[in-house]
Design an enzyme around this catalytic site. Sequence first.
Site, mmCIF file in Angstrom:
data_model
loop_
_atom_site.group_PDB
_atom_site.id
_atom_site.type_symbol
_atom_site.label_atom_id
_atom_site.label_comp_id
_atom_site.label_asym_id
_atom_site.label_seq_id
_atom_site.Cartn_x
_atom_site.Cartn_y
_atom_site.Cartn_z
ATOM 1 N N ASP A 186 4.524 -2.299 8.467
ATOM 2 C CA ASP A 186 5.457 -3.274 8.104
ATOM 3 C C ASP A 186 6.948 -2.858 8.425
ATOM 4 O OD1 ASP A 186 3.172 -3.813 6.432
ATOM 5 O OD2 ASP A 186 4.150 -4.844 5.054
ATOM 6 N N LYS A 241 6.429 -11.807 8.238
ATOM 7 C CA LYS A 241 7.054 -11.517 6.961
ATOM 8 C C LYS A 241 8.247 -11.903 6.492
ATOM 9 C CE LYS A 241 7.103 -7.264 3.648
ATOM 10 N NZ LYS A 241 6.667 -5.738 3.453
ATOM 11 N N LYS A 253 3.110 -12.963 5.494
ATOM 12 C CA LYS A 253 3.166 -12.318 4.225
ATOM 13 C C LYS A 253 4.524 -12.638 3.660
ATOM 14 C CE LYS A 253 3.512 -7.671 2.413
ATOM 15 N NZ LYS A 253 3.375 -6.040 2.672
#
Length: 221
Positions: free
Chosen positions: A89, A151, A180
């Site tokens: 991430d 995300k 996400k």
Amino acid sequence: MQINKYIDHTLLKATATKTDIIKLCNEAEEYDFYAVCVNGCNVELAAKELKGSDVKVAAVIGFPLGAMTTETKVFEAKNCIKNGASEIDMVINVGKLLEGDEDYVENEIRLIKEVIGENTLKVIFENCYLSKEQIKVASKLAVEAGADFVKTSTGFGTGGATFEDVAIMDSVVDGKAQIKAAGGIRDIETARKYIENGVTRLGTSSGVALVTSGVSDKNQY
């Protein structure tokens, strides 16, 4: 809806200790979460604790500001994969996006994706600092650079996920990347609504509460 399989069980606080990470991993196994999400220094421990389970290890890169050099982020990503992570991430360089340097942002995402290969790359925009148009631009760049997920947030900025921002991201990625949502997801109703709106992963430290009583800790991201 098996919400547990949407959850990246997350602990990214500076105060996280070895005991805290082991507890995180134990909870992830007990509730069959998709992954744990930890800082780089905790990847090796998490991978060891989760060995033999189905729970993945996700590591944050350039976290939480995204302002490190590209070379630093690339090394960090490579190192985390070596230590047992299978998901990365990464935080984009927000300042570069704000000043319109799209090439820099896209190149950085691309280089990290290249170095981690078939492993999953999630790209964190930190939407609280971006205009709606900039969220669209970031979504486009992430897809073009080969990201697997876009995300919303780190959970450490001035705001977290919003339904409006997710809708914008979804309209741009158009199925070419997954989404996400992270930051402020603390109750089951909110979690379900995000999933109904196309989110396939939830970043939260309230995972246990979401799959049990739905009671949340207001101090958690």
